[in-house]
Enzyme design. Structure first.
Site, PDB file in Angstrom:
ATOM      1  N   ASN A   1      59.449  46.748  70.941  1.00  0.00           N
ATOM      2  CA  ASN A   1      59.453  45.727  69.900  1.00  0.00           C
ATOM      3  C   ASN A   1      60.742  44.913  70.030  1.00  0.00           C
ATOM      4  O   ASN A   1      61.822  45.418  69.740  1.00  0.00           O
ATOM      5  CB  ASN A   1      59.374  46.418  68.533  1.00  0.00           C
ATOM      6  CG  ASN A   1      59.388  45.437  67.365  1.00  0.00           C
ATOM      7  OD1 ASN A   1      59.636  44.250  67.548  1.00  0.00           O
ATOM      8  ND2 ASN A   1      59.126  45.940  66.178  1.00  0.00           N
TER       9      ASN A   1
ATOM     10  N   HIS B   1      52.732  39.777  67.367  1.00  0.00           N
ATOM     11  CA  HIS B   1      54.043  40.428  67.455  1.00  0.00           C
ATOM     12  C   HIS B   1      53.826  41.833  68.013  1.00  0.00           C
ATOM     13  O   HIS B   1      52.896  42.530  67.638  1.00  0.00           O
ATOM     14  CB  HIS B   1      54.678  40.499  66.062  1.00  0.00           C
ATOM     15  CG  HIS B   1      55.867  41.395  66.010  1.00  0.00           C
ATOM     16  ND1 HIS B   1      56.898  41.285  66.908  1.00  0.00           N
ATOM     17  CD2 HIS B   1      56.180  42.427  65.189  1.00  0.00           C
ATOM     18  CE1 HIS B   1      57.804  42.207  66.635  1.00  0.00           C
ATOM     19  NE2 HIS B   1      57.387  42.924  65.602  1.00  0.00           N
TER      20      HIS B   1
ATOM     21  N   CYS C   1      61.178  40.311  62.432  1.00  0.00           N
ATOM     22  CA  CYS C   1      60.107  40.265  63.443  1.00  0.00           C
ATOM     23  C   CYS C   1      59.176  39.064  63.261  1.00  0.00           C
ATOM     24  O   CYS C   1      58.463  38.686  64.187  1.00  0.00           O
ATOM     25  CB  CYS C   1      59.305  41.554  63.424  1.00  0.00           C
ATOM     26  SG  CYS C   1      60.312  42.991  63.813  1.00  0.00           S
TER      27      CYS C   1
END
Ligand code: ACO
Length: 324
Positions: free
Chosen positions: A281, A251, A114
């Protein structure tokens, strides 16, 4: 004269198929209410069979190149962040390079889950600063749905697919332009925590692709702490304070993690770019997807100070401060 990287174009691409929380409630024992309350996610985009990470990356890159007013042939560097490459090798960046008509320079993938986009951005920025690249394409692209265990309600509800890209251009840090561009990047990792978020497969271990496994509570705890630290670090490095930030583009893992960072920065929610409700996500793709949206709709304007930050498996984390 020093050189700085300026973001001159952003692009994003999402697969057409949307999967809602109610759709997932037909697969696993979950509910729209649980998912929204714990994560803020309402839906996510999922790649179709045969729709590859490189397809999403190319579509996002073409938009970024168009906005930048250059073609693939003008690029001399591609850094593509992904955890879900098309193949074990060659790098997905090589496929993107060929399809964009870029004939020289270097193209490679970066793996920091990520945090991948921040890692890729930092690498490209450093190439530009030392004079090794002039026009760089930085991509975050994922088909994360391919490594999800669709029977594990603790993880399959969290992620989605997509891609975002930015074009960086080398510009001399001249008198009037001295504060424009990427001001600094800050990268960290701590491999002692690699078991908190990982995939239980791999070429060298099980010879399978594997599925995402996560200790959600521990990841959450580390994320809140590490993100606060790296945000402080990036502000201090530039002699700036929280009050100087115009936009936080975090993020997009979880609404609660984003809110916690915003609270620590005393930033009101209308200064935070949030796409997690619609995208879930998307790992390395989440920041460039959110950034492209905020630039496109006119929220981020020339002169704004934009803070990008992320944390992911590894553990890895990082931040970038950009004067737009
Ligand atoms: N639907 C319904 N119930 C669920 C679901 C679901 N999808 N998933 C878990 N549960 C249940 C659990 O089984 C547990 O039940 P039990 O009490 O009977 O055992 C209960 O809900 C509570 O589970 P917890 O894991 O304690 O829930 P928590 O409040 O910690 O929320 C979550 C879980 C959302 C994963 C949270 O820990 C989180 O967001 N962590 C961060 C992880 C993350 O964002 N990872 C992404 C990658 S890393 C990054 O990008 C930063």
């Amino acid at each position: 004269m020093s050189i700085r990287s300026v973001i001159v174009g952003c692009g994003a691409h999402l697969p057409a198929k949307i999967v809602t929380n109610d759709d997932l409630a037909k697969l696993v024992d979950t509910s729209d209410e649980w998912i929204q309350q714990r994560t803020g996610i309402k839906q996510r985009h999922i790649a179709a069979d045969g729709e590859l990470t490189s397809d999403l990356a190319i579509a996002a890159s073409q938009k970024a190149l168009e906005r930048a007013g250059i073609s693939g042939a003008d690029l001399d560097l591609i850094v593509l962040a992904t955890t879900t490459p098309d193949q074990t090798f060659p790098a997905t960046a090589a496929t993107v390079q060929a399809k964009l008509g870029m004939l020289g320079g270097a193209a490679f993938d970066v793996q920091a889950v990520c945090s991948g986009f921040i890692y890729a951005l930092a690498i490209a920025d450093n190439f530009i600063r030392v004079g090794q690249a002039k026009n760089a394409l930085v991509i975050g692209a994922e088909t994360f749905s391919r490594i999800l265990d669709w029977t594990d309600r603790g993880t399959c509800v969290l992620f989605g697919d997509g891609a975002g890209a930015v074009v960086l251009k080398a510009e001399p840090a001249s008198e009037e332009g001295v504060r424009r561009g990427i001001l600094s990047t800050h990268l960290h990792s701590d491999g002692r925590h690699r078991d908190l978020l990982y995939v239980d497969g791999g070429v060298s271990s099980t010879k399978t692709v594997g599925h995402v496994r996560m200790n959600g509570k521990e990841v959450f705890r580390h994320a809140v702490q590490r993100l606060a630290e790296v945000v402080d670090e990036s502000l201090t490095a530039n002699g700036l304070t929280q009050a100087d930030i115009d936009w936080l583009v975090p993020h997009q893992a979880n609404r609660r993690i984003i809110d916690s960072t915003a609270r620590k920065l005393s930033l009101s929610t209308d200064k935070v770019v949030v796409t997690v409700a619609r995208h879930g996500n998307t790992s390395a793709a989440s920041i460039p997807l959110a950034l492209a949206e905020a630039v496109e709709d006119g929220r981020v304007r020339q002169g704004d100070l934009v803070l990008l930050e992320a944390m992911g498996g590894g553990l890895t984390w990082g931040a970038a401060l950009v004067r737009w």
